[in-house]
Design a protein around this motif. Structure first.
Motif, PDB file in Angstrom:
ATOM      1  N   LEU A   1      -6.737  14.131 -89.649  1.00  0.00           N
ATOM      2  CA  LEU A   1      -6.732  15.387 -90.382  1.00  0.00           C
ATOM      3  C   LEU A   1      -5.661  15.348 -91.461  1.00  0.00           C
ATOM      4  O   LEU A   1      -4.501  15.072 -91.187  1.00  0.00           O
TER       5      LEU A   1
ATOM      6  N   LEU B   1     -19.954  10.469 -88.180  1.00  0.00           N
ATOM      7  CA  LEU B   1     -20.123   9.127 -87.614  1.00  0.00           C
ATOM      8  C   LEU B   1     -21.561   8.644 -87.795  1.00  0.00           C
ATOM      9  O   LEU B   1     -21.801   7.503 -88.178  1.00  0.00           O
ATOM     10  N   LYS B   2     -22.501   9.535 -87.544  1.00  0.00           N
ATOM     11  CA  LYS B   2     -23.911   9.167 -87.683  1.00  0.00           C
ATOM     12  C   LYS B   2     -24.244   8.809 -89.129  1.00  0.00           C
ATOM     13  O   LYS B   2     -24.927   7.821 -89.399  1.00  0.00           O
TER      14      LYS B   2
ATOM     15  N   MET C   1     -25.084   4.097 -93.243  1.00  0.00           N
ATOM     16  CA  MET C   1     -24.719   3.229 -94.374  1.00  0.00           C
ATOM     17  C   MET C   1     -24.185   1.892 -93.874  1.00  0.00           C
ATOM     18  O   MET C   1     -23.769   1.053 -94.663  1.00  0.00           O
ATOM     19  N   GLY C   2     -24.162   1.708 -92.564  1.00  0.00           N
ATOM     20  CA  GLY C   2     -23.666   0.465 -91.994  1.00  0.00           C
ATOM     21  C   GLY C   2     -22.164   0.397 -91.895  1.00  0.00           C
ATOM     22  O   GLY C   2     -21.583  -0.678 -91.792  1.00  0.00           O
ATOM     23  N   ILE C   3     -21.503   1.559 -91.924  1.00  0.00           N
ATOM     24  CA  ILE C   3     -20.041   1.605 -91.857  1.00  0.00           C
ATOM     25  C   ILE C   3     -19.613   2.223 -90.533  1.00  0.00           C
ATOM     26  O   ILE C   3     -20.078   3.304 -90.161  1.00  0.00           O
ATOM     27  N   ALA C   4     -18.737   1.550 -89.825  1.00  0.00           N
ATOM     28  CA  ALA C   4     -18.261   2.034 -88.545  1.00  0.00           C
ATOM     29  C   ALA C   4     -17.029   2.913 -88.736  1.00  0.00           C
ATOM     30  O   ALA C   4     -16.038   2.472 -89.314  1.00  0.00           O
ATOM     31  N   VAL C   5     -17.100   4.147 -88.279  1.00  0.00           N
ATOM     32  CA  VAL C   5     -15.919   5.013 -88.299  1.00  0.00           C
ATOM     33  C   VAL C   5     -15.128   4.741 -87.023  1.00  0.00           C
ATOM     34  O   VAL C   5     -15.643   4.920 -85.932  1.00  0.00           O
ATOM     35  N   VAL C   6     -13.913   4.266 -87.162  1.00  0.00           N
ATOM     36  CA  VAL C   6     -13.128   3.938 -85.979  1.00  0.00           C
ATOM     37  C   VAL C   6     -12.065   4.996 -85.694  1.00  0.00           C
ATOM     38  O   VAL C   6     -11.486   5.029 -84.610  1.00  0.00           O
ATOM     39  N   GLU C   7     -11.804   5.847 -86.655  1.00  0.00           N
ATOM     40  CA  GLU C   7     -10.789   6.875 -86.432  1.00  0.00           C
ATOM     41  C   GLU C   7     -10.987   8.026 -87.402  1.00  0.00           C
ATOM     42  O   GLU C   7     -11.457   7.834 -88.516  1.00  0.00           O
ATOM     43  N   MET C   8     -10.644   9.223 -86.938  1.00  0.00           N
ATOM     44  CA  MET C   8     -10.648  10.383 -87.818  1.00  0.00           C
ATOM     45  C   MET C   8      -9.257  11.002 -87.828  1.00  0.00           C
ATOM     46  O   MET C   8      -8.650  11.168 -86.780  1.00  0.00           O
TER      47      MET C   8
ATOM     48  N   ARG D   1     -22.714   5.489 -90.109  1.00  0.00           N
ATOM     49  CA  ARG D   1     -23.479   4.388 -89.509  1.00  0.00           C
ATOM     50  C   ARG D   1     -24.774   4.119 -90.266  1.00  0.00           C
ATOM     51  O   ARG D   1     -25.221   2.982 -90.342  1.00  0.00           O
TER      52      ARG D   1
ATOM     53  N   ASP E   1     -17.880  16.111 -86.708  1.00  0.00           N
ATOM     54  CA  ASP E   1     -17.378  14.752 -86.568  1.00  0.00           C
ATOM     55  C   ASP E   1     -18.480  13.808 -86.094  1.00  0.00           C
ATOM     56  O   ASP E   1     -18.555  12.647 -86.525  1.00  0.00           O
ATOM     57  N   SER E   2     -19.335  14.336 -85.220  1.00  0.00           N
ATOM     58  CA  SER E   2     -20.468  13.534 -84.754  1.00  0.00           C
ATOM     59  C   SER E   2     -21.396  13.212 -85.909  1.00  0.00           C
ATOM     60  O   SER E   2     -21.880  12.087 -86.048  1.00  0.00           O
TER      61      SER E   2
END
Lengths: 144, 96
Positions: free
Chosen positions: B88, B73-74, B79-86, B77, B69-70
């Motif tokens: 399943l 997110l990296k 690509m300039g996209i913020a992951v705000v939630e994951m 980012r 998951d880390s």
């Protein structure tokens, strides 16, 4: 389903950050922590999302940490939208390099790298989900 | 549900590789929805999950894993996209 670092809102993420820090038993370098909290609470830095530092000088909480470690390492991206932080020779625009992480976190415990990456990415998730610098600073102050 | 003309589908498809992972654009039969699927290795590699770039929600195909998951997110980012939630959803892969 168990609580995970990127599941749910800010408070759920904050709870998971606490669990991660306890699990990895990881701490910031005290001198770095003082500087980071000072910057986060200064009210002088514009907060951005998804990038360490935008071309408009908006920083995420991790971009501030890169700037503290070495403010001379920023290089503008050719697209003119953000900066790379180049400490260690890489091209980091969304996450600190291992060289930056090793300046932020105490490295005396085995496996600190994994903990540092997961803690930092959880902080990035908090930042990008809308947690203010003040809220992030409070969490860092309490947990790290 | 709106069907997307083949030529538009072809022009939208693209892939961006970071290290040993590849983000591949996927289409969900909804004109306004653009998702990226994260695959381990090159295109066609093991699919990890998909990212809705409009909402910042990453839907995983497999159980949560802090390291993975880390990494997601990296990579997002970068690509300039913020992951705000994951979330399943092990069945979502079958919707493509």
């Amino acid at each position: 389903m168990t609580c995970k670092n990127m599941e749910g809102g800010i408070e759920l993420k904050a709870e998971h950050l606490k669990a991660i820090v306890e699990s990895y038993d990881i701490k910031l370098v005290p001198e770095f922590k003082v500087k980071w909290l000072e910057k986060l609470r200064s009210g002088e830095i514009e907060q951005g999302r998804a990038k360490l530092r935008s071309i408009n000088d908006e920083f995420c909480c991790l971009g501030i940490s890169c700037d503290i470690v070495d403010s001379e390492q920023w290089e503008e991206a050719v697209n003119g939208q953000y900066y790379f932080h180049r400490l260690g020779g890489g091209w980091e625009n969304g996450f600190p390099s291992p060289d930056v992480l090793s300046e932020m976190f105490q490295t005396d415990k085995e496996g600190w790298e994994g903990g540092a990456e997961i803690v930092s990415s959880t902080l990035a998730g908090l930042n990008d989900s809308g947690a203010s610098f003040e809220r992030i600073a409070d969490l860092i102050d309490e947990l790290l | 549900m709106t069907k997307v003309p083949v030529h538009k589908l072809a022009s939208f498809r693209k892939a961006v590789s970071f290290g040993s992972y590849t983000w591949r654009a996927i289409w969900k039969m909804e004109p306004t929805r653009r998702d990226y699927q994260l695959e381990r290795g090159g295109i066609g590699g093991e699919a990890i999950g998909e990212l809705n770039i409009q909402t910042g929600v990453f839907t995983t195909y497999t159980a949560f894993d802090e390291s993975r998951d880390s990494l997601v997110l990296k990579e997002a980012r970068s690509m300039g996209i913020a992951v705000v939630e994951m979330k399943l959803n092990s069945s979502s892969r079958n919707e493509q």
